[in-house]
Write a protein that holds these residues in place. Structure first.
Motif, PDB file in Angstrom:
ATOM      1  N   TYR A 297       2.442  56.535  13.230  1.00  0.00           N
ATOM      2  CA  TYR A 297       1.915  56.046  14.508  1.00  0.00           C
ATOM      3  C   TYR A 297       0.523  56.593  14.789  1.00  0.00           C
ATOM      4  O   TYR A 297      -0.291  55.931  15.438  1.00  0.00           O
ATOM      5  N   ILE A 298       0.219  57.800  14.306  1.00  0.00           N
ATOM      6  CA  ILE A 298      -1.133  58.336  14.464  1.00  0.00           C
ATOM      7  C   ILE A 298      -2.131  57.463  13.715  1.00  0.00           C
ATOM      8  O   ILE A 298      -3.219  57.158  14.219  1.00  0.00           O
ATOM      9  N   LEU A 299      -1.761  57.019  12.530  1.00  0.00           N
ATOM     10  CA  LEU A 299      -2.678  56.237  11.709  1.00  0.00           C
ATOM     11  C   LEU A 299      -2.880  54.823  12.238  1.00  0.00           C
ATOM     12  O   LEU A 299      -3.973  54.269  12.133  1.00  0.00           O
ATOM     13  N   GLU A 300      -1.851  54.226  12.825  1.00  0.00           N
ATOM     14  CA  GLU A 300      -1.957  52.817  13.199  1.00  0.00           C
ATOM     15  C   GLU A 300      -1.814  52.546  14.686  1.00  0.00           C
ATOM     16  O   GLU A 300      -2.137  51.447  15.148  1.00  0.00           O
ATOM     17  N   PHE A 301      -1.328  53.492  15.461  1.00  0.00           N
ATOM     18  CA  PHE A 301      -1.235  53.325  16.919  1.00  0.00           C
ATOM     19  C   PHE A 301      -0.427  52.095  17.331  1.00  0.00           C
ATOM     20  O   PHE A 301      -0.703  51.478  18.352  1.00  0.00           O
ATOM     21  N   ARG A 302       0.508  51.686  16.526  1.00  0.00           N
ATOM     22  CA  ARG A 302       1.327  50.535  16.920  1.00  0.00           C
ATOM     23  C   ARG A 302       2.671  50.632  16.216  1.00  0.00           C
ATOM     24  O   ARG A 302       2.843  51.367  15.253  1.00  0.00           O
ATOM     25  N   LYS A 303       3.607  49.812  16.686  1.00  0.00           N
ATOM     26  CA  LYS A 303       4.961  49.891  16.148  1.00  0.00           C
ATOM     27  C   LYS A 303       5.086  49.182  14.808  1.00  0.00           C
ATOM     28  O   LYS A 303       5.902  49.553  13.972  1.00  0.00           O
ATOM     29  N   GLU A 304       4.257  48.116  14.582  1.00  0.00           N
ATOM     30  CA  GLU A 304       4.345  47.395  13.315  1.00  0.00           C
ATOM     31  C   GLU A 304       3.471  48.105  12.287  1.00  0.00           C
ATOM     32  O   GLU A 304       2.260  47.930  12.262  1.00  0.00           O
ATOM     33  N   LEU A 305       4.074  48.940  11.451  1.00  0.00           N
ATOM     34  CA  LEU A 305       3.326  49.729  10.479  1.00  0.00           C
ATOM     35  C   LEU A 305       3.086  48.882   9.242  1.00  0.00           C
ATOM     36  O   LEU A 305       3.994  48.651   8.437  1.00  0.00           O
ATOM     37  N   THR A 306       1.849  48.396   9.106  1.00  0.00           N
ATOM     38  CA  THR A 306       1.555  47.400   8.078  1.00  0.00           C
ATOM     39  C   THR A 306       1.194  47.989   6.731  1.00  0.00           C
ATOM     40  O   THR A 306       1.162  47.277   5.738  1.00  0.00           O
ATOM     41  N   ARG A 307       0.903  49.293   6.676  1.00  0.00           N
ATOM     42  CA  ARG A 307       0.452  49.888   5.422  1.00  0.00           C
ATOM     43  C   ARG A 307       1.324  51.080   5.052  1.00  0.00           C
ATOM     44  O   ARG A 307       1.711  51.868   5.924  1.00  0.00           O
TER      45      ARG A 307
END
Length: 481
Positions: A297-307
Motif C-alpha cells: 500500500y505504501i508503493l501504490e496507495f490503493r487497494k488494487e495492487l497492480t504490480r
C-alpha cells in the motif's frame, strides 16, 4: 584484506570517497544561492538594511563552500579517465557531452558572476548586482540538473544503442530526458534546498541561544521556516514518487532497499520491515520487525495492487546488489531524517502561531533552538544516504542492465589505486578540517552590522575646529567629499 589487491573494489572505494566528500559542498551552494536571492530581493523591495546585511553575511559561507567544491570536484571527474577508462570510452558519446555541458554552461555561468555577487555591492547598480546573484544561483542549480541527467541515464539508459561495446546515440533528447531524470532532478533540488535551510536555521539558532544579535537572526530563522513549510513535506512526496519509479525500472534495487527476499505477486500486499538484519549469504533476514501488508500500500496507495514486489531470490545472483544491509539502512536513515525535519518544521510553526518566535520571546525557546542546532547536519546525512542507495543499489551495473562495473574499470595495478586512494583521503581530511576551521571563524566573528548600506547617505563625523569645540559639518555629502 583481499580487497587491497582488487582494482575494481579499490577504484569503487576511491570514487565513493571523492564523491561523498565533494557532494557536501555543492549541496550548500545550490540551496544557499536561492536563499541569497530571496534576502537580496527582500532588501531591494523593502529597503530594510537587515536583509542587505544578511546577504553579505551568508555569502561568506557560499564562497567558502564554492572554493572547496571546485577543488574536490575536479579530481572526481579526472577519475573517469584514470580509473574508469573503458566506461568513459563506452559512454563518451552521450555521457561526456552532458558532463561537458555542466562545466561549460553551468559552472562557468556560476563562476563568471560570482565575483560581481561578492565584490560588486558598491561598484555596480543594485539591479545588476541582483541579476548577478540570480545567475550565480541558476548556474549552481544548473550543475545539479546536468549531473543528475547524466546519473539518471546510467540508471535508466534511453535513446542509445550499444554497438561493439560503445553507446551510439539514436535520440539525444530521449537520452537527456530519460525516465529517471525529472524525479531525480526534483528530488535533489529540494534536498539541497532543505539541507541549506536547516543549516541556516541551525546557525541562526546558535546565535539566538547565545543571545548574540537575536533580532537579526530571528529574521533569517523565520525566512527559513517559511520556506521549509513548503519544502519539507514536498520532499517527502518526491521521495515517494522516486520509490515508485525504482519499483518499475529497478526492482532489484527496491528489493535491496526493503530487504525483500521473496516475491509478493500482484494483487497481494507485501509486508514492510521496519527494522531487519539482512543476511546476504543465507538470503534471508536474521531478524526483522514487520508491518503486515504495509509495503504494497505504501508503493501504490490503493487497494488494487497492480504490480508484484520482486524478491531478491528471483533475481540472478550476479545481477543484483549484495550490500543489502548498507542499502537497507541508508534508505531508512534518509526516510527517518526527512520525516524528522518535517516534524520539526511543523512543531516550530505551532510555536510561531503561538507568538513564541517574536523578537522578545524567541531567545527563551532554548529547547527548540537546540533541536534546530542539532538538525543542522542532518540534511547532509540524508543526502549522502540517498546517494548510497542510488549508486550502490545500481550494482553490479555501471549502466543499469547494459555494462557491468567490473568491465568498466581501467587496467591499472591495484597498488597504484591504493596509493591514490590513501592520498585523496588524507588531502580531503585536511580540506575538511580547514573548512570547519574557517567556517567556525565566520560564525564566531558574526555579521558586520556596521557595513554601509548602498544607496544611503553617509554622515561624516564632526569637524574639529578647536581643541575643545566640535561643530557638525552640515554641508551635503558631495561637498564633504
Amino acid at each position: 584484506m583481499d580487497f587491497l589487491s582488487d582494482t575494481v573494489v579499490l577504484s569503487r572505494m576511491q570514487f565513493a570517497v571523492t564523491a561523498i566528500f565533494h557532494i557536501l559542498w555543492p549541496v550548500l551552494t545550490t540551496g544557499m544561492g536561492i536563499y541569497l536571492v530571496i534576502v537580496e530581493g527582500l532588501w531591494l523591495k523593502t529597503k530594510n538594511p537587515d536583509y542587505y546585511l544578511h546577504a553579505r553575511f551568508w555569502s561568506k559561507f557560499y564562497v567558502l563552500n564554492f572554493g572547496i567544491g571546485v577543488a574536490t570536484g575536479i579530481p572526481m571527474e579526472f577519475q573517469f579517465g584514470t580509473n574508469w577508462a573503458p566506461f568513459s570510452e563506452a559512454v563518451g558519446n552521450f555521457f561526456g557531452s552532458v558532463i561537458g555541458f555542466e562545466a561549460s554552461w553551468a559552472f562557468m555561468l556560476e563562476a563568471a558572476f560570482l565575483g560581481i555577487m561578492l565584490f560588486g555591492w558598491e561598484r555596480v547598480n543594485p539591479a545588476i548586482h541582483f541579476m548577478s546573484t540570480i545567475l550565480v544561483a541558476v548556474g549552481a542549480n544548473l550543475s545539479t540538473v546536468f549531473i543528475l541527467i547524466a546519473n539518471s541515464w546510467m540508471q535508466t539508459p534511453a535513446g542509445v544503442e550499444l554497438v561493439n561495446g560503445k553507446f551510439v546515440v539514436t535520440d539525444y533528447f530521449r537520452a537527456l530526458f530519460n525516465p529517471f531524470w525529472l524525479n531525480s532532478v526534483s528530488h535533489m533540488f529540494f534536498a539541497t534546498l532543505e539541507t541549506s535551510l536547516f543549516v541556516i536555521g541551525g546557525i541562526s539558532a546558535w546565535y539566538i541561544l547565545n543571545r548574540r544579535h537575536e533580532a537579526f537572526f530571528a529574521k533569517s530563522f523565520k525566512i527559513v521556516l517559511a520556506a521549509a513549510i513548503a519544502v519539507a513535506p514536498f520532499q517527502i512526496y518526491l521521495g515517494h514518487t522516486s520509490g515508485e519509479q525504482v519499483q518499475h525500472y529497478q526492482p532489484s534495487k527496491l528489493a535491496a532497499m526493503e530487504a525483500q527476499w521473496e516475491t509478493t505477486p500482484a494483487g497481494q500486499p507485501a509486508d514492510w520491515s521496519v527494522i531487519a538484519i539482512p543476511n546476504d549469504k543465507a538470503e534471508k533476514n536474521d531478524f526483522e520487525v514487520t508491518i503486515p501488508n504495509a509495503l504494497g500500500y505504501i508503493l501504490e496507495f490503493r487497494k488494487e495492487l497492480t504490480r508484484p514486489v520482486i524478491g531478491l531470490k528471483d533475481i540472478k545472483s550476479d545481477e543484483r546488489p549484495h550490500a543489502v544491509g548498507l542499502i537497507y539502512y541508508a534508505f531508512r536513515t534518509m526516510i527517518a531524517i526527512g520525516f524528522f525535519l518535517a516534524a520539526l518544521m511543523g512543531l516550530t510553526v505551532v510555536q510561531w502561531l503561538r507568538g513564541k518566535l517574536s523578537t522578545d520571546a524567541i531567545a527563551d525557546q532554548k529547547w527548540l533552538m537546540r533541536i534546530w542546532l542539532f538538525s543542522a547536519p542532518l540534511g547532509y546525512v540524508a543526502v549522502e544516504s540517498g546517494w548510497i542507495v542510488r549508486c550502490v543499489g545500481r550494482q553490479p551495473w555501471s549502466v543499469y542492465g547494459q555494462i557491468r562495473t567490473a568491465d568498466s574499470v581501467s587496467n591499472v595495478p591495484a597498488s597504484n589505486v591504493l596509493t591514490s586512494l590513501l592520498g585523496f583521503t588524507a588531502v580531503y581530511a585536511l580540506l575538511l578540517i580547514a573548512t570547519l576551521y574557517f567556517g567556525s571563524r565566520i560564525v564566531r566573528k558574526g555579521p558586520d552590522l556596521g557595513l554601509p548600506i548602498p544607496g544611503t547617505e553617509v554622515t561624516k563625523p564632526a569637524i574639529d575646529t578647536s581643541p575643545g569645540e566640535f561643530v557638525p559639518d552640515e554641508r551635503p555629502v558631495e561637498a564633504q567629499q
